[in-house]
Structure formats: structure tokens, C-alpha cells
Design a protein around this motif. Structure first.
Motif, short mmCIF file in Angstrom:
data_model
loop_
_atom_site.label_atom_id
_atom_site.label_comp_id
_atom_site.label_asym_id
_atom_site.label_seq_id
_atom_site.Cartn_x
_atom_site.Cartn_y
_atom_site.Cartn_z
N SER A 7 0.80 -1.21 0.00
CA SER A 7 0.00 0.00 0.00
C SER A 7 0.84 1.28 0.00
O SER A 7 0.57 2.17 -0.78
N PRO A 8 1.90 1.44 0.83
CA PRO A 8 2.70 2.66 0.78
C PRO A 8 3.45 2.83 -0.55
O PRO A 8 3.61 3.95 -1.05
N VAL A 9 3.91 1.74 -1.15
CA VAL A 9 4.62 1.83 -2.43
C VAL A 9 3.66 2.31 -3.52
O VAL A 9 3.99 3.20 -4.33
N ILE A 10 2.46 1.78 -3.56
CA ILE A 10 1.48 2.20 -4.55
C ILE A 10 1.07 3.66 -4.30
O ILE A 10 0.94 4.45 -5.24
N GLY A 11 0.91 4.02 -3.05
CA GLY A 11 0.55 5.40 -2.70
C GLY A 11 1.61 6.40 -3.16
O GLY A 11 1.31 7.45 -3.72
N GLU A 12 2.88 6.08 -2.90
CA GLU A 12 3.99 6.95 -3.33
C GLU A 12 4.04 7.06 -4.85
O GLU A 12 4.25 8.14 -5.40
N SER A 13 3.85 5.94 -5.54
CA SER A 13 3.88 5.95 -7.00
C SER A 13 2.75 6.81 -7.56
O SER A 13 2.95 7.57 -8.51
N LEU A 14 1.57 6.71 -6.97
CA LEU A 14 0.45 7.53 -7.43
C LEU A 14 0.70 9.02 -7.17
O LEU A 14 0.37 9.87 -8.01
N MET A 15 1.29 9.34 -6.03
CA MET A 15 1.59 10.74 -5.72
C MET A 15 2.61 11.32 -6.71
O MET A 15 2.47 12.45 -7.19
N ILE A 16 3.64 10.55 -7.03
CA ILE A 16 4.66 11.01 -7.99
C ILE A 16 4.05 11.20 -9.37
O ILE A 16 4.29 12.20 -10.04
N MET A 17 3.20 10.26 -9.80
CA MET A 17 2.54 10.41 -11.11
C MET A 17 1.63 11.62 -11.12
O MET A 17 1.57 12.36 -12.11
N LEU A 18 0.91 11.86 -10.03
CA LEU A 18 0.03 13.02 -9.94
C LEU A 18 0.82 14.33 -10.06
O LEU A 18 0.43 15.24 -10.79
N VAL A 19 1.95 14.41 -9.38
CA VAL A 19 2.80 15.61 -9.45
C VAL A 19 3.35 15.78 -10.86
O VAL A 19 3.35 16.89 -11.41
N LEU A 20 3.81 14.70 -11.48
CA LEU A 20 4.35 14.79 -12.84
C LEU A 20 3.31 15.19 -13.87
O LEU A 20 3.63 15.77 -14.90
N ILE A 21 2.05 14.92 -13.60
CA ILE A 21 0.99 15.32 -14.51
C ILE A 21 0.55 16.77 -14.23
O ILE A 21 0.34 17.55 -15.15
N LEU A 22 0.44 17.15 -12.96
CA LEU A 22 -0.08 18.47 -12.61
C LEU A 22 0.91 19.61 -12.83
O LEU A 22 0.50 20.72 -13.19
N VAL A 23 2.20 19.39 -12.63
CA VAL A 23 3.19 20.47 -12.77
C VAL A 23 3.17 21.04 -14.19
O VAL A 23 3.09 22.26 -14.36
#
Length: 120
Positions: A7-23
Motif C-alpha cells: 500500500s505505501p509503495v502504490i501510494g507513493e507511485s500515485l503521488m509522484i505520477m500526480l505531481v508529474l501530470i499536474l506540474v
């Protein structure tokens, strides 16, 4: 079997993808909000035609770089005499090769700031 490590690994991956899309989206949106380059506001007076020369006087407003100035008559660029790097309040530009009673345009930064017909 323990699955709490996944769960923490998937959560971190989703957060990084979200930042890479929103920036990039936010950056592009902000760049579209920048103001356009302002066209100078200049008050110009044209003197009398003497021979084939006419003089333009800067009577007020913004200064204009010499490299941004074009003077056209019938679509033909006219040569002008001016030694300073900027055309500022109180300065004058002498244009040669002018035809009487034919519209002449003083252009600064691709915008006509003065248009008139030189009179002898």
C-alpha cells in the motif's frame, strides 16, 4: 500473508505520477496568463516638408528604441537620420526621400503610432 508493505509503495507511485501530470498543466496555464508586450504610446508631430525631407518630433509619451522604428511611405521604407539609441521626449528624426501629399506612417514595434501626409 502481510500486504501492508504494498500500500505505501502504490501510494507513493500515485503521488509522484500526480505531481508529474499536474506540474506541466499548471505551468502551461500560468504561461498563458502572462501579459502581452505593450505597444508604446507616443505623441508625434510632423513638421513641414522641406525639399524631400520631413522631420518628426517626439512631443510626449514613451521612448522608443531606434531599432524598433520604421517609417513607410507607399509601403516603401524611408531612410532617416537619427544618432541616439532611443527616440525620447524632445528628440527629432529627419526623414529623406519623402513625396508630398502621400501618406507616411511612423511605425514603432509593428504598430502605427503616427500617420499623416507631408505638406510643402
Amino acid at each position: 500473508m502481510r500486504e501492508d508493505a504494498v500500500s505505501p509503495v502504490i501510494g507513493e507511485s500515485l503521488m509522484i505520477m500526480l505531481v508529474l501530470i499536474l506540474v506541466p498543466i499548471v505551468t502551461i496555464s500560468l504561461m498563458n496568463q502572462l501579459p502581452e508586450e505593450r505597444v508604446p504610446t507616443v505623441t508625434i508631430r510632423m513638421g513641414q516638408l522641406i525639399g524631400d525631407e520631413v522631420t518628426f518630433y517626439h512631443k510626449g509619451g514613451d521612448w522608443v528604441k531606434k531599432s524598433d522604428i520604421k517609417i513607410l511611405q507607399n509601403g516603401e521604407q524611408k531612410t532617416f537620420t537619427y544618432d541616439n539609441p532611443v527616440f525620447d521626449l524632445g528628440d527629432q528624426i529627419t526623414v529623406s526621400g519623402v513625396i508630398p501629399n502621400v501618406r507616411i506612417d511612423f511605425i514603432a514595434k509593428n504598430s502605427i503610432v503616427f500617420s499623416g501626409e507631408p505638406q510643402p
